[in-house]
Design an enzyme around this catalytic site. Structure first.
Site: not given
Ligand SMILES: Cc1ncc(C[n+]2csc(CCOP(=O)(O)OP(=O)(O)O)c2C)c(N)n1
Ligand SMILES: [Mg+2]
Length: 728
Positions: A458, A528
């Site tokens: 990321e 999530h």
């Protein structure tokens, strides 16, 4: 596997043909000595408490001057680190400009008194403003090199467009330009070093990594940072690289090594890494005392390697300059440093009123009406039929597609965003286009140069975006799940959001980061389902958008892409394909300005301020409140969280005199805390009841739906709060 390992002197012209002339040798010495003279003058000023920080290049001068003279100032691109004074001087930064930085003067061209000294910056010289963070700049160099390559292949993309950020983003490029990325040996331990090496190698980018190995990272010796004590050995198997491990105390060796490295890069063969062994002659900075952790013998041995003393002896031995001539030259340089300091000490200081300048673009305000197309252009018919009600996922995808057609500077990358990295698969396969399919079909239409997969890293995604954006491109990148944004946090907070302010408006990185966020997924579980938008609204310099329906997502994403600020664009996963909030395709120019809340339900008894997935839940609660209790609730959907529409909140609260702020994220320290505090402060006289907040429990979201339901706010939670607050 192709491995390119070579040493300085192995390539290019024969060594004798490249022997610097006497004039060049004197110039090398002049630059090295000037750097030391400026350092020494600053040391004096710090001891006199006339400046506030000092960090020197002493012992690194040969390496830095060698690199600068092998490259082209204002043509190549430079990502220095804080020890690169000699590099900056050799590229054209003046001693006076350095001293302006040291005193924190208004005219300090690097930052206007905002950054510590030695954080170099000059748009004209292509020296990109760096932070104090070790290693972040390496990914910027990679993104910069990618942008340079892109513009050379698509020169039409450099054209200006008065309709958006391009009006203010000048583009310069050369087909054979190089990006120099500088770091110390300690900083090679940062993940970002390896992430930068990965992409530079994989994409054969023209980036030269210059490792200035002085054997210490503050007090930590090299063997603690680098297994085996030698970074060259560890990186030797990266494909496409030119490698050189050199004596960084000899400027001629350094010059040659960088010439070879640049030749490799300019020929398009790939990146290079020059590992120079040098010495740190002073302590890490004036805030450090190396006698606390180094032996006297070691310090004395380093002193004997002083590149300036060695170069001086060489000039005399080769009969280039006599000792007296050198004395005179040195005297002049010391005088130049002293005079620069004297002038800078009298320079004007920055005005306190200037503090808030350049947090955001001063050129293009995304709240401005120009971003508002009054009405969507709904087609009467789509494909001969009544307009289809599209999902939020569809309308985000169509916005990306329309903007890519309009603006050739847009590139899209992230994890899994491509249709297929192995393009031949697309002959038979449909393509992936993102784990939520938001980028489906874009690689197929625009090609793998504009839509591609990143490594699974990321910081790599956001760090490269900074590099792309500072060259005038518009990276619209994806972080696959909000839950995994944290490795990029350093790049988002310390680089992306801060670049404009810390460089006093001379650099900026207006990239867009799209991020699926949120829960209510039934089984999404901890990793999530996270929210956490207030962590990002706490970052000055970053715009934060959070749409609740398809039409808003389309219009706000368009503004995010066209504007001149970095934007975090949050997309609620649960809303991607919900029936609520679907809309017809609004046309390719539909835009919504930032900072304009929408009244999604008018009411007179109570105001409910919310956004994201709580908008449909609040609507349900409001309907029940009306039906069961006769309470008439007004609902404001903020749509953008930074900036947010204070006027809309204040107007509504003045009308209803009661307010609830509701969000999905945890209650404590959440986004609602700030709004509640401001309402209490500024609208106290208008309130008939306390300000109420609704948020998730102060925990993470569990997998078992029974637990998830209890953790996240439900329509009943909101209904209960409405009824309760109306009792006052
Ligand atoms: C990300 C980050 N962590 C820690 C620091 C504090 N720090 C500043 S310089 C430094 C050592 C760097 O050593 P090296 O890369 O070898 O460069 P040198 O200073 O020796 O030239 C540290 C730990 C920082 N600036 N950034
Ligand atoms: Mg070091």
């Amino acid at each position: 596997m192709e491995v390119a390992v070579s040493r300085a002197r192995q390539e290019g012209a024969p060594a004798a043909a490249r022997e610097p002339s006497a004039k060049q040798l004197v110039e090398i010495y002049r630059l090295m000595f000037l750097s030391r003279a400026v350092d020494d003058r600053e040391v004096l000023l710090k001891r006199q408490q006339k400046i506030f920080f000092q960090l020197s290049a002493a012992g690194h001068e040969a390496l830095q001057v060698g690199a600068a003279l092998a490259l082209k100032s204002g043509y190549d691109w430079f990502f220095p680190y804080y020890r690169d004074r000699a590099l900056a001087l050799a590229l054209g930064v003046t001693p006076y400009e350095m001293m302006l930085q040291a005193v924190g003067a208004a005219d300090d061209p690097a930052s206007g008194g905002r950054q510590m000294p030695t954080h170099w910056s000059s748009p004209a010289l292509h020296i990109v403003n760096g932070s104090s963070a070790t290693g972040t700049q390496l990914l910027h160099a990679v993104g910069c090199a990618e942008a340079g390559r892109y513009f050379s292949r698509h020169p039409e993309a450099a054209l200006k467009d008065p309709g958006d950020y391009r009006e203010f983003r000048d583009v310069e490029f050369h087909g054979d330009e190089v990006a120099l990325a500088c770091l110390g040996e300690g900083s090679t331990s940062q993940g970002e070093f390896w992430e930068a090496m990965n992409t530079a190698s994989n994409q054969k980018l023209p980036v030269i990594f210059m490792i200035e190995d002085n054997g210490y990272a503050i007090s930590v010796p090299v063997e603690v940072n680098t297994p085996g004590g030698n970074i060259s050995r560890l990186v030797a198997n990266f494909p496409h690289f030119h490698f050189a491990e050199i004596d960084g105390n000899d400027p001629v060796v350094c010059l040659r090594a960088f010439e070879d490295a640049a030749a490799h890069c300019r020929a398009g063969l790939g990146p290079a890494l020059v590992h120079g062994h040098c010495v740190r002659l002073y302590s890490h900075s004036l805030s450090d005392d190396d006698k606390l952790y180094r032996s006297a013998a070691e310090r004395e041995a380093d002193a004997l390697c002083d590149p300036i003393a060695r170069m001086r002896a060489r000039l005399i031995a080769d009969g280039i300059l006599a000792a007296a001539e050198l004395d005179e030259l040195e005297h002049g340089l010391q005088h130049e440093a002293a005079e620069a300091a004297e002038r800078a000490l009298h320079a004007a200081l920055p005005a306190v009123e200037s503090i808030t300048k350049h947090v955001y673009s001063e050129d293009l305000d995304p709240t401005r009406v120009a971003f508002a197309t009054e009405q969507p252009e709904f087609a009467e018919e789509e494909n001969g039929q009544k307009p289809v009600a599209h999902t939020m996922a569809d309308l985000i995808n169509s916005c990306l597609r329309d903007e890519m057609r309009r603006d050739p500077r847009i590139v899209i990358y992230g994890e899994d965003v491509a249709d297929a990295s192995r393009e031949e698969a697309l002959q038979e396969a449909k393509g992936k286009g993102g784990v939520f399919k938001l980028t489906a079909g874009l690689q197929t239409e625009f090609g793998a140069e504009r839509v591609f997969n990143s490594p699974l890293a990321e910081a790599n995604i956001v760090g490269r975006a900074v590099g792309y954006a500072l060259r005038g491109m518009k990276p619209v990148v994806e972080i696959q799940f909000f839950d995994y944004i944290w490795p990029a946090m350093h790049q988002i907070r310390n680089e992306l959001a801060l670049l404009r302010w810390r460089s006093n408006g001379t650099w900026a990185a207006p990239a867009v980061i799209r991020v699926p966020i949120g829960g209510y997924l039934t089984g999404g579980s901890i990793y999530h389902s996270q929210s956490g938008e207030s962590i990002f609204t706490h970052l000055p310099g970053l715009r934060v958008v959070f749409a609740s329906n398809a039409l808003d997502a389309n219009g706000l994403l368009r503004t995010a892409i066209r504007c001149d600020d970095p934007v975090l664009f949050l997309e609620h996963k649960r809303l991607y394909r919900e029936t609520h909030g679907r809309a017809a395709y609004p046309g390719p120019d539909f835009a919504i300005p930032f900072g304009k809340a929408k009244i999604v339900r008018e009411g007179s008894h109570l105001t409910l301020v919310t956004y994201g997935a709580l908008v449909p839940r609040a609507l349900q609660a409001a309907q029940q409140a009306e039906r069961l209790h006769g309470i008439d609730v007004e609902i404001l959907d903020l749509r953008t969280l930074n900036p947010y529409d204070w006027e809309a909140i204040a107007t509504s609260v003045r009308k209803t005199n009661r307010v609830i702020v509701a969000h999905e994220d945890m209650l404590s320290w959440g986004y609602g805390a700030e709004l509640a505090a401001r309402i209490g402060d500024e609208l106290f006289d208008d309130l008939d009841a306390p300000v109420r907040r609704i948020g998730a429990m102060d925990t993470f979201v569990a997998y078992q739906p029974k637990l998830e339901d209890a953790i996240l706010p439900q329509p009943e939670t909101i209904l209960n709060a409405i009824v309760d607050l109306k009792r006052y």
